[in-house]
Design a protein around this motif. Sequence first.
Motif, PDB file in Angstrom:
ATOM      1  N   UNK A   1      -5.281   7.411  -9.531  1.00 31.94           N
ATOM      2  CA  UNK A   1      -5.855   6.283 -10.265  1.00 31.94           C
ATOM      3  C   UNK A   1      -5.204   6.221 -11.644  1.00 31.94           C
ATOM      4  N   UNK A   2      -5.233   5.059 -12.229  1.00 29.56           N
ATOM      5  CA  UNK A   2      -4.551   4.866 -13.507  1.00 29.56           C
ATOM      6  C   UNK A   2      -3.449   3.840 -13.350  1.00 29.56           C
ATOM      7  N   UNK A   3      -2.752   3.588 -14.437  1.00 29.48           N
ATOM      8  CA  UNK A   3      -1.744   2.531 -14.445  1.00 29.48           C
ATOM      9  C   UNK A   3      -0.575   2.807 -13.504  1.00 29.48           C
ATOM     10  N   UNK A   4      -0.321   4.064 -13.219  1.00 28.83           N
ATOM     11  CA  UNK A   4       0.846   4.425 -12.414  1.00 28.83           C
ATOM     12  C   UNK A   4       0.828   3.759 -11.038  1.00 28.83           C
ATOM     13  N   UNK A   5      -0.316   3.797 -10.374  1.00 31.32           N
ATOM     14  CA  UNK A   5      -0.379   3.300  -8.994  1.00 31.32           C
ATOM     15  C   UNK A   5      -0.266   1.791  -8.901  1.00 31.32           C
ATOM     16  N   UNK A   6      -0.442   1.078 -10.017  1.00 30.48           N
ATOM     17  CA  UNK A   6      -0.381  -0.383 -10.000  1.00 30.48           C
ATOM     18  C   UNK A   6       1.047  -0.919  -9.968  1.00 30.48           C
ATOM     19  N   UNK A   7       2.029  -0.073 -10.253  1.00 28.63           N
ATOM     20  CA  UNK A   7       3.443  -0.456 -10.221  1.00 28.63           C
ATOM     21  C   UNK A   7       3.943  -0.249  -8.786  1.00 28.63           C
ATOM     22  N   UNK A   8       4.354  -1.321  -8.078  1.00 27.12           N
ATOM     23  CA  UNK A   8       4.771  -1.161  -6.678  1.00 27.12           C
ATOM     24  C   UNK A   8       5.843  -0.104  -6.465  1.00 27.12           C
ATOM     25  N   UNK A   9       6.839  -0.044  -7.351  1.00 27.56           N
ATOM     26  CA  UNK A   9       7.873   0.981  -7.202  1.00 27.56           C
ATOM     27  C   UNK A   9       7.272   2.378  -7.321  1.00 27.56           C
ATOM     28  N   UNK A  10       6.397   2.560  -8.312  1.00 27.89           N
ATOM     29  CA  UNK A  10       5.775   3.862  -8.485  1.00 27.89           C
ATOM     30  C   UNK A  10       4.829   4.173  -7.333  1.00 27.89           C
ATOM     31  N   UNK A  11       4.156   3.146  -6.818  1.00 28.23           N
ATOM     32  CA  UNK A  11       3.296   3.347  -5.650  1.00 28.23           C
ATOM     33  C   UNK A  11       4.118   3.873  -4.480  1.00 28.23           C
ATOM     34  N   UNK A  12       5.339   3.344  -4.341  1.00 27.35           N
ATOM     35  CA  UNK A  12       6.229   3.798  -3.271  1.00 27.35           C
ATOM     36  C   UNK A  12       6.604   5.264  -3.463  1.00 27.35           C
ATOM     37  N   UNK A  13       6.878   5.645  -4.698  1.00 25.38           N
ATOM     38  CA  UNK A  13       7.202   7.050  -4.985  1.00 25.38           C
ATOM     39  C   UNK A  13       6.011   7.934  -4.628  1.00 25.38           C
ATOM     40  N   UNK A  14       4.823   7.513  -5.045  1.00 30.08           N
ATOM     41  CA  UNK A  14       3.620   8.324  -4.827  1.00 30.08           C
ATOM     42  C   UNK A  14       3.345   8.530  -3.340  1.00 30.08           C
ATOM     43  N   UNK A  15       3.433   7.444  -2.569  1.00 32.05           N
ATOM     44  CA  UNK A  15       3.201   7.567  -1.131  1.00 32.05           C
ATOM     45  C   UNK A  15       4.260   8.469  -0.511  1.00 32.05           C
ATOM     46  N   UNK A  16       5.485   8.340  -0.970  1.00 33.32           N
ATOM     47  CA  UNK A  16       6.557   9.193  -0.469  1.00 33.32           C
ATOM     48  C   UNK A  16       6.349  10.657  -0.806  1.00 33.32           C
ATOM     49  N   UNK A  17       5.660  10.932  -1.920  1.00 31.32           N
ATOM     50  CA  UNK A  17       5.389  12.311  -2.324  1.00 31.32           C
ATOM     51  C   UNK A  17       4.166  12.894  -1.617  1.00 31.32           C
ATOM     52  N   UNK A  18       3.483  12.073  -0.820  1.00 32.80           N
ATOM     53  CA  UNK A  18       2.360  12.590  -0.058  1.00 32.80           C
ATOM     54  C   UNK A  18       0.998  12.138  -0.521  1.00 32.80           C
ATOM     55  N   UNK A  19       0.936  11.233  -1.491  1.00 33.61           N
ATOM     56  CA  UNK A  19      -0.344  10.682  -1.933  1.00 33.61           C
ATOM     57  C   UNK A  19      -0.911   9.815  -0.818  1.00 33.61           C
ATOM     58  N   UNK A  20      -2.212   9.937  -0.547  1.00 32.59           N
ATOM     59  CA  UNK A  20      -2.811   9.237   0.586  1.00 32.59           C
ATOM     60  C   UNK A  20      -3.744   8.105   0.196  1.00 32.59           C
ATOM     61  N   UNK A  21      -4.059   7.977  -1.090  1.00 32.80           N
ATOM     62  CA  UNK A  21      -4.940   6.890  -1.543  1.00 32.80           C
ATOM     63  C   UNK A  21      -4.497   6.415  -2.914  1.00 32.80           C
ATOM     64  N   UNK A  22      -4.420   5.097  -3.096  1.00 28.93           N
ATOM     65  CA  UNK A  22      -4.062   4.511  -4.381  1.00 28.93           C
ATOM     66  C   UNK A  22      -5.250   3.701  -4.889  1.00 28.93           C
ATOM     67  N   UNK A  23      -5.666   3.965  -6.109  1.00 26.28           N
ATOM     68  CA  UNK A  23      -6.776   3.235  -6.710  1.00 26.28           C
ATOM     69  C   UNK A  23      -6.224   2.359  -7.820  1.00 26.28           C
ATOM     70  N   UNK A  24      -6.267   1.046  -7.609  1.00 25.89           N
ATOM     71  CA  UNK A  24      -5.731   0.105  -8.593  1.00 25.89           C
ATOM     72  C   UNK A  24      -6.757  -1.000  -8.839  1.00 25.89           C
ATOM     73  N   UNK A  25      -6.561  -1.745  -9.898  1.00 29.11           N
ATOM     74  CA  UNK A  25      -7.461  -2.857 -10.184  1.00 29.11           C
ATOM     75  C   UNK A  25      -7.263  -3.948  -9.131  1.00 29.11           C
ATOM     76  N   UNK A  26      -8.288  -4.767  -8.873  1.00 32.52           N
ATOM     77  CA  UNK A  26      -8.199  -5.783  -7.814  1.00 32.52           C
ATOM     78  C   UNK A  26      -6.973  -6.689  -7.926  1.00 32.52           C
ATOM     79  N   UNK A  27      -6.596  -7.031  -9.159  1.00 34.57           N
ATOM     80  CA  UNK A  27      -5.468  -7.941  -9.343  1.00 34.57           C
ATOM     81  C   UNK A  27      -4.153  -7.359  -8.835  1.00 34.57           C
ATOM     82  N   UNK A  28      -4.065  -6.021  -8.788  1.00 33.05           N
ATOM     83  CA  UNK A  28      -2.814  -5.378  -8.376  1.00 33.05           C
ATOM     84  C   UNK A  28      -2.769  -5.060  -6.884  1.00 33.05           C
ATOM     85  N   UNK A  29      -3.880  -5.183  -6.203  1.00 29.86           N
ATOM     86  CA  UNK A  29      -3.943  -4.777  -4.793  1.00 29.86           C
ATOM     87  C   UNK A  29      -2.945  -5.533  -3.913  1.00 29.86           C
ATOM     88  N   UNK A  30      -2.869  -6.875  -3.945  1.00 30.90           N
ATOM     89  CA  UNK A  30      -1.970  -7.583  -3.017  1.00 30.90           C
ATOM     90  C   UNK A  30      -0.507  -7.168  -3.136  1.00 30.90           C
TER      91      UNK A  30
END
Length: 282
Positions: free
Chosen positions: A212-241
Amino acid sequence: VGLLRTEFMFEASTVEPSIEEQFEAFKSIAEPLADRTLIIRTADIGGDKPVSWLNMPKEENPFLGVRGIRLSLRNEAMLRNQLSAIYKTSLWQQAQGIKSGIHIMFPMIATLAEWQKAKAIAEQVRIELGATYLPLGIMIEIPSAALLADHFAKEVDFFSIGSNDLTQYTLAMDRLHPSLAAEADSYTPALLRLIHMTTKAAEANGKWVGVCGNMAADPNMAAILVGLGVTELSVSPANVPAVKYFIRSISYQKLKQKSQLALTKSCAAEVHELYENRDELV
């Protein structure tokens, strides 16, 4: 709800909210969610979030002072009241015939002793109320917690990486400092390695990891996180789509390979460069 920030209720009040007031607030959130996940974080007070009615003494460096779980353990009655309200909410759901999706998360955990004391208090409150067990997890936002993730992972039910604080504590840069905010870059390989240590420890022990935090709201960073094994991303509603669209459109295998490559880089700029061409991930 990936992160319910309960401290807002504390900041908005001139006195400590009662158990009943907290219960009503949690119930109003839990009711429309039904059995969906609701991760309630105990009050992360301190740092840049002081509370007037606690009469907190001025600290020279509040971000390294009494905040988060440290403050809660020094005000145990307050922590017990908050936990009582959470468990009462799960009991209310049970009475409605709903399996509770509530998880409890403790902020700013730095040592195993802090986690074990917080867990013991939670269990005491749960047993006193006759409530069913709720998953208990911790925020990974202090480097010591990431470095000890292999030990924590044997005891906690889940991790949630607090990217804002983990970034500032890893780089020793105040994320609110006007001259340093741009340099507190979440793409720094040092931070990615701490996250990877956490996900590896979690996977080895059958636990899940959120961010959770600003990191997961960046699509590129979200891709890095999922690739590193993160299984859940918590972002604000506006960033979900945008995040969902990007993650769904790329190859998971390529994403993992590129994330491992990101760990080998020497600076944030090199990691940024890796993700300039999104077509390589499709």
